[in-house]
Design a protein around this motif. Sequence first.
Motif, PDB file in Angstrom:
ATOM      1  N   ASN A 151      13.293   6.518   2.373  1.00 17.94           N
ATOM      2  CA  ASN A 151      12.748   5.964   3.609  1.00 17.94           C
ATOM      3  C   ASN A 151      13.676   4.923   4.227  1.00 17.94           C
ATOM      4  O   ASN A 151      13.799   4.843   5.449  1.00 17.94           O
ATOM      5  CB  ASN A 151      11.366   5.345   3.349  1.00 17.94           C
TER       6      ASN A 151
ATOM      7  N   PRO B 264       4.369   4.369   2.838  1.00 18.62           N
ATOM      8  CA  PRO B 264       5.667   5.038   2.659  1.00 18.62           C
ATOM      9  C   PRO B 264       5.558   6.517   2.286  1.00 18.62           C
ATOM     10  O   PRO B 264       6.509   7.263   2.502  1.00 18.62           O
ATOM     11  CB  PRO B 264       6.325   4.237   1.528  1.00 18.62           C
ATOM     12  N   GLY B 265       4.415   6.926   1.766  1.00 24.03           N
ATOM     13  CA  GLY B 265       4.311   8.281   1.210  1.00 24.03           C
ATOM     14  C   GLY B 265       4.009   9.343   2.241  1.00 24.03           C
ATOM     15  O   GLY B 265       2.927   9.931   2.211  1.00 24.03           O
TER      16      GLY B 265
ATOM     17  N   ASP C 263       5.964   8.659  -2.491  1.00 18.55           N
ATOM     18  CA  ASP C 263       5.614   7.317  -2.977  1.00 18.55           C
ATOM     19  C   ASP C 263       4.965   7.427  -4.344  1.00 18.55           C
ATOM     20  O   ASP C 263       3.754   7.551  -4.470  1.00 18.55           O
ATOM     21  CB  ASP C 263       4.657   6.633  -1.999  1.00 18.55           C
ATOM     22  N   ARG C 264       5.806   7.382  -5.376  1.00 17.72           N
ATOM     23  CA  ARG C 264       5.294   7.614  -6.724  1.00 17.72           C
ATOM     24  C   ARG C 264       4.514   6.440  -7.295  1.00 17.72           C
ATOM     25  O   ARG C 264       3.984   6.532  -8.399  1.00 17.72           O
ATOM     26  CB  ARG C 264       6.453   8.001  -7.638  1.00 17.72           C
ATOM     27  N   SER C 265       4.454   5.347  -6.564  1.00 16.28           N
ATOM     28  CA  SER C 265       3.636   4.232  -7.039  1.00 16.28           C
ATOM     29  C   SER C 265       2.158   4.532  -6.830  1.00 16.28           C
ATOM     30  O   SER C 265       1.306   3.810  -7.337  1.00 16.28           O
ATOM     31  CB  SER C 265       3.993   2.958  -6.278  1.00 16.28           C
ATOM     32  N   GLN C 266       1.826   5.589  -6.064  1.00 17.13           N
ATOM     33  CA  GLN C 266       0.451   5.943  -5.722  1.00 17.13           C
ATOM     34  C   GLN C 266      -0.183   4.959  -4.734  1.00 17.13           C
ATOM     35  O   GLN C 266      -1.350   5.134  -4.361  1.00 17.13           O
ATOM     36  CB  GLN C 266      -0.431   6.080  -6.964  1.00 17.13           C
ATOM     37  N   ASN C 267       0.567   3.949  -4.289  1.00 16.30           N
ATOM     38  CA  ASN C 267      -0.014   3.003  -3.338  1.00 16.30           C
ATOM     39  C   ASN C 267      -0.398   3.694  -2.034  1.00 16.30           C
ATOM     40  O   ASN C 267      -1.414   3.357  -1.432  1.00 16.30           O
ATOM     41  CB  ASN C 267       0.973   1.868  -3.041  1.00 16.30           C
TER      42      ASN C 267
ATOM     43  N   ILE D  76      -3.673   5.362  -2.443  1.00 14.51           N
ATOM     44  CA  ILE D  76      -4.761   4.386  -2.428  1.00 14.51           C
ATOM     45  C   ILE D  76      -5.081   3.988  -0.986  1.00 14.51           C
ATOM     46  O   ILE D  76      -6.242   3.903  -0.584  1.00 14.51           O
ATOM     47  CB  ILE D  76      -4.380   3.148  -3.281  1.00 14.51           C
ATOM     48  N   PHE D  77      -4.023   3.775  -0.201  1.00 16.80           N
ATOM     49  CA  PHE D  77      -4.209   3.431   1.212  1.00 16.80           C
ATOM     50  C   PHE D  77      -4.973   4.552   1.926  1.00 16.80           C
ATOM     51  O   PHE D  77      -5.933   4.298   2.653  1.00 16.80           O
ATOM     52  CB  PHE D  77      -2.834   3.220   1.853  1.00 16.80           C
TER      53      PHE D  77
ATOM     54  N   ARG E 190       7.414   9.687 -14.156  1.00 20.77           N
ATOM     55  CA  ARG E 190       6.765   9.987 -12.879  1.00 20.77           C
ATOM     56  C   ARG E 190       7.100  11.361 -12.334  1.00 20.77           C
ATOM     57  O   ARG E 190       6.591  11.755 -11.291  1.00 20.77           O
ATOM     58  CB  ARG E 190       7.106   8.900 -11.865  1.00 20.77           C
TER      59      ARG E 190
ATOM     60  N   ARG F 215      -4.247  -0.012 -13.240  1.00 21.43           N
ATOM     61  CA  ARG F 215      -2.936   0.150 -13.852  1.00 21.43           C
ATOM     62  C   ARG F 215      -2.520  -1.107 -14.586  1.00 21.43           C
ATOM     63  O   ARG F 215      -2.224  -2.124 -13.967  1.00 21.43           O
ATOM     64  CB  ARG F 215      -1.903   0.471 -12.761  1.00 21.43           C
TER      65      ARG F 215
ATOM     66  N   PRO G  48      -3.704  -2.516  -5.373  1.00 17.91           N
ATOM     67  CA  PRO G  48      -3.320  -2.891  -4.011  1.00 17.91           C
ATOM     68  C   PRO G  48      -4.467  -2.663  -3.047  1.00 17.91           C
ATOM     69  O   PRO G  48      -5.295  -1.772  -3.253  1.00 17.91           O
ATOM     70  CB  PRO G  48      -2.163  -1.949  -3.706  1.00 17.91           C
TER      71      PRO G  48
ATOM     72  N   ALA H 187      -5.217  -2.651   1.250  1.00 17.20           N
ATOM     73  CA  ALA H 187      -4.656  -2.722   2.593  1.00 17.20           C
ATOM     74  C   ALA H 187      -5.097  -3.983   3.312  1.00 17.20           C
ATOM     75  O   ALA H 187      -6.140  -4.558   3.000  1.00 17.20           O
ATOM     76  CB  ALA H 187      -5.072  -1.493   3.387  1.00 17.20           C
TER      77      ALA H 187
ATOM     78  N   VAL I  37       4.816  -0.836 -11.440  1.00 15.99           N
ATOM     79  CA  VAL I  37       4.417  -0.110 -10.234  1.00 15.99           C
ATOM     80  C   VAL I  37       5.560  -0.053  -9.219  1.00 15.99           C
ATOM     81  O   VAL I  37       5.771   0.957  -8.566  1.00 15.99           O
ATOM     82  CB  VAL I  37       3.162  -0.755  -9.603  1.00 15.99           C
TER      83      VAL I  37
END
Lengths: 276, 276, 276, 276, 276, 276
Positions: free
Chosen positions: C257, D213-214, D253-257, D260-261, E254, F30, F218, F220, F252
């Motif tokens: 990105n 980002p994902g 986005d491998r953090s999974q954030n 979640i968003f 991952r 996590r 996290p 938002a 993370v």
Amino acid sequence: MKNFIGAKESYTSAKIVLFGVPFDATSSFRAGSRFGPDFIRLVSDEIETYSPYQDRDLEDINFMDAGNLEISPGDIGSAMDVIHDFSAKLIKDNKIPFALGGEHLITYPIIKALRKKYREITLIHLDAHTDLREGYMGFQLSHASVIRLIWDLKNISLVQVGIRSGTREEFRFMKKNQTLYSLNQLEKINEKIRNKNVYITLDVDVFDPSVLPGTGTPEAGGMTFVPFMEFLLGLRDFNLIGLDVVELNPEVDRSQNSSIFASQLVRELLLKVYSK
Amino acid sequence: MKNFIGAKESYTSAKIVLFGVPFDATSSFRAGSRFGPDFIRLVSDEIETYSPYQDRDLEDINFMDAGNLEISPGDIGSAMDVIHDFSAKLIKDNKIPFALGGEHLITYPIIKALRKKYREITLIHLDAHTDLREGYMGFQLSHASVIRLIWDLKNISLVQVGIRSGTREEFRFMKKNQTLYSLNQLEKINEKIRNKNVYITLDVDVFDPSVLPGTGTPEAGGMTFVPFMEFLLGLRDFNLIGLDVVELNPEVDRSQNSSIFASQLVRELLLKVYSK
Amino acid sequence: MKNFIGAKESYTSAKIVLFGVPFDATSSFRAGSRFGPDFIRLVSDEIETYSPYQDRDLEDINFMDAGNLEISPGDIGSAMDVIHDFSAKLIKDNKIPFALGGEHLITYPIIKALRKKYREITLIHLDAHTDLREGYMGFQLSHASVIRLIWDLKNISLVQVGIRSGTREEFRFMKKNQTLYSLNQLEKINEKIRNKNVYITLDVDVFDPSVLPGTGTPEAGGMTFVPFMEFLLGLRDFNLIGLDVVELNPEVDRSQNSSIFASQLVRELLLKVYSK
Amino acid sequence: MKNFIGAKESYTSAKIVLFGVPFDATSSFRAGSRFGPDFIRLVSDEIETYSPYQDRDLEDINFMDAGNLEISPGDIGSAMDVIHDFSAKLIKDNKIPFALGGEHLITYPIIKALRKKYREITLIHLDAHTDLREGYMGFQLSHASVIRLIWDLKNISLVQVGIRSGTREEFRFMKKNQTLYSLNQLEKINEKIRNKNVYITLDVDVFDPSVLPGTGTPEAGGMTFVPFMEFLLGLRDFNLIGLDVVELNPEVDRSQNSSIFASQLVRELLLKVYSK
Amino acid sequence: MKNFIGAKESYTSAKIVLFGVPFDATSSFRAGSRFGPDFIRLVSDEIETYSPYQDRDLEDINFMDAGNLEISPGDIGSAMDVIHDFSAKLIKDNKIPFALGGEHLITYPIIKALRKKYREITLIHLDAHTDLREGYMGFQLSHASVIRLIWDLKNISLVQVGIRSGTREEFRFMKKNQTLYSLNQLEKINEKIRNKNVYITLDVDVFDPSVLPGTGTPEAGGMTFVPFMEFLLGLRDFNLIGLDVVELNPEVDRSQNSSIFASQLVRELLLKVYSK
Amino acid sequence: MKNFIGAKESYTSAKIVLFGVPFDATSSFRAGSRFGPDFIRLVSDEIETYSPYQDRDLEDINFMDAGNLEISPGDIGSAMDVIHDFSAKLIKDNKIPFALGGEHLITYPIIKALRKKYREITLIHLDAHTDLREGYMGFQLSHASVIRLIWDLKNISLVQVGIRSGTREEFRFMKKNQTLYSLNQLEKINEKIRNKNVYITLDVDVFDPSVLPGTGTPEAGGMTFVPFMEFLLGLRDFNLIGLDVVELNPEVDRSQNSSIFASQLVRELLLKVYSK
């Protein structure tokens, strides 16, 4: 700086002195081995101090961890001096230097320091790459020419193991000088090193990228852990005067598994000093 | 597009033409092999042009890199046409096509183009998966059925190596048609390919996920580099009419180590064309 | 090398020449900006050639992409020479040099080359860091001292925007010489640059790490894209003589990105050359 | 399949039916949105069922999660049919369809199904990209032309928000048809949607890549969460007939954030159905 | 919860019941094995239901997937109870429990439940670590002491395979009690388990980190897939009363390759129950 | 253990004592905040010791870094004791405790220790989550109930900033007790804390996931750096008796950018102690 697991506090009584060299200025592909020493220490808690391979424990031996040398990024000349001078002090104090790289070029100033004490040195060079270039991309001081630089110091006996990448010229050099051995030629190697002053330099890319992905220039077809251990434990009747483990790049393998692997290598090499 | 290391500029004098096929529309699990060609080229600087395995250098041979085909994502029919037509042109110009996938389906239009020149083709198929489905999830043109599609072109002799995943029906097909070989059956394979027109299709998931993690559908129990090289170098007395390396997915292995590995495979296959 | 999207082939008719400088030898924390130029080009296909911000299209303008300079890793002196000489040739041929770093030190030899043509240069320096060190860790040629090195060339007028990290001494230098501006002081900056020969050096860490995580030394509290665009489009009445975008480190942000973001910056800067 | 948090079991009593569409065959850059529905559900446990923004709880509302549609990768035509037919059934049963993409093309067959019930539809299109191409790379059914395909169904009123990337022609289309609005033009939008049958299609790349980002084709300068919520909560006096959230790519986005968003977006949209 | 591929719906007719235990509270290095069960199921679609190793298909056998137990993070005592009680219910209903960890401590309450039915249990323990600590960091209930806890239940016959890490004391324990076997001692093991009630606990770190990087405490020198399969298929003439696969940590790897590998292990173990 | 940048060696003269608490046993999603202290220190070299925001330098102030507490993973009770006892010793020695988490539960034993000295404590709680649960998943000692546990100690005055996630009951609690403030209500907060003994607990998830992705849960819509700094610098006329920074999860965000951000927060908080 967090110490490597099992390190003792006293410099005076230490037989071996670990030190980190966060230097990777000449890395041709992916820099990041500067973080090698920090990560080896950071994850060293995860491994046991006891080695079932050698039935020996880090708690029983005497080494200290001197932390990292202060290296100015980009200033190769002064980096060489810092490494040389620190090694020289250790040698003067009758310590065995054990460097954690950083890139492979760091071996050069250590050997230079050792050559002031030892007239002849036998180098056991474990690596995927020959590192025998006469300069690399027009530049003399490089990880790709470090073994050639050492060879040119004269009175160097060379045992290369695991090499599988280089130019045609470098392979001819190895053939001409009969420096290349396979893991299976343990007895021929033992003959060559008998009663010699031996320095072991272990570029972690000698291992297969599957077992150690975290290195800048991975090369297919490397060795795995168990054959390496059999080789290491099979070496005998020599005088170990120094060691290094170089080219771990924790940035490449963010799982930290490569750092854990390297940490285990350091443990086994430390314990090997006490074998015999 | 950056060229693969060692590629020459002239199409006219080239014996082999590398080309990228950024196509992965039928990937069943993780798409991303569309990025395979770009990453193989990007990291190809990292490897040497010289192969100690074959004692031969990319600098000595004659191949060019034609860049990537323009593929519209999602339009499978037109993708098949683009690949077929480009291959047909190369074949007409007496070039050996060497495709960099992309997913495995791309092999189908290349073989179709070759079949117009060669009445019989012997396919050496290195893969973890049989790819012998009669359609996959109700769809005919799929990476999972590519070898079946090719088989149905008739006059295909099939040598499958490394297969370890498929349905019961697919394994019965292999048994019935005696297409499955192990790496150890080199001599039986050499008999089968003697004096034949041979196409080698190498799905990188034939390798163990440990040595090549960057692929969409990894499968435990694969081969490693050295046995593969012994197999490749042991093949003899055949006429190599085309090659491909498919299913590298750089997205899965962000360390780029898999791309470096694939890059080395490409080097060895390029040099193999010149052996005999 | 794959070209940046929209680049034309002809050097002769090009007004701007993009070139990559894969150099990061003095990076103090995480090296890897050497991969910046390759990744900016690799992902540039993903963005449109049309900018709705400037209502202008890369297809309409005239720039070429000269690929990467050949830099020997670790040899700083010769790297400086290579960058200087290439820039000097472009300037002699009346091209506007546009460098893709690599680390920030690469700006120094470009400005040196420009100073031979222009007696005075106004530098617009977008960065998180002052880069005003008098040497860094005892070493003169460093990314951390690049603006100081340029300042010491004399006849440099300095506009610093986005700075939020440095030593107390560096902040005093900025205060004393009144070089620091905020994004809101557009009119004061426009006064200072009116009718001047202006070079824009954009260290991508001027952006907040949230919008551009892929950089070696991220610093909280940076700018975001839209305010930057308003600033850039608000600059007027000056003569743009050169540009660079530096310190993108694709290794840090493996999602690519950050490279896409940088690619978009390059598009906007290219189009800005044609505004007036 | 694990259900989205708070989903009820009964289809009969459900007002809204969530369903996943694991389809990404026409993705132009990075495929992987096929994994969007699975990951949104997987991480949905992490968020609360209660929204402080709307002071409403998922436990209080009535929706069910029908799992994923079965899509054959690569077979675009049949994928369109599967999505259309499932949507048509939901509409016939007086359910509000809520699709989790997958790529943006999936909106097309849903709108086609809705058009059989509703003569006119107002589409609120939140996206970074215009998606107004007349075919993309010579191919009609594409994520890049989905809004144009829908527009061509006639009797579509279009409200586009967040658009910042497209070709010059697409931007002219938006200007000519006055479809583009900013987040600040809430009242103008409320006028346009008053008493209309409204479908909300939310391409997650409308958000800034910093907060999400994902996604496959990130574009600088997007919106953030709080302004989006103010916009969403400010919409009023319309009849919501369907929704989708598309283009989440968990592979990027491998953090999974990002997942979640997106999960939180789904919660807010579900609750919004119950506001009025 | 998505079911493991091939699971049947009926509890009544199931012979084996899979259940997930998302518990990792005592992990000493990297927690995250709580996500093991979810990821094993998530990727299980990627593998075939047919095993060419056993020529048997998941479709032909009878197992169900009961989803995950509800575990309160951090409350070890209640977690032990939940696992024990669920296992006890399965045992009472004549089901074979098959647990997906989670960390290794979860084996303890399962064995406790089994001991109420079986007076003697033979434990086949595949692991890199001895797990024989008498408490770990002053704490009794720990993954590092799980096998010792089980041993202390009495009437446990222990077969340990793959162990290569532990303290000196733990290795002495193994020697004294003759519990340690190598993969090659299949016949000695078959003698020991003949006609016994056998529980197989498979800590995935018994595998080499190259083939399964996704685990909390990787240890060099592990086994690979094919030798493991030969071992597993060679076991015979025993009564299998329970199984578990523990310590997969999807956060560490991952790429999801480790989860795919584990998924394949689960398939082979499920099918093995039906061999004899 | 490597010290935080700028730490002095002497305990006796230190005003503030930093200490790490590698504890994350009750993390609901996590785990991994146990690595927070190590990574904050590891990257702290990357930032400057000088803060342009406060025009103050770490070199000028007096704090020491006591390393990490020894915590047994999984043993919550004893972890609470270790943290309490260490804090109590610091308080007795008139040091200001500054804890680096670890998860949020660690704040509880610190406040318990402080309450023995201070009859009333005003807690400034910066967090995305209310943490006001009366037990979480049936368990009392949890990161999700830490603020409630502290509240129940009595004589706690509570200032909550940044909260945007919780159950309906928790939001009602905040409303009833008027504990929730926005960043803009600085003056109201200053009134509430005037002349009070204040403890600042900073859960890093109060920040937007865009600027600090490296956290377990996290949420938002969080704050960014500059408004936070304005808030922090605007607080005045209170007596700071302790601080913590918790919930950084370096696993993370493998780019280490979140750790760098947290490192900068620690610098600013350390310097804030010296403002007044």
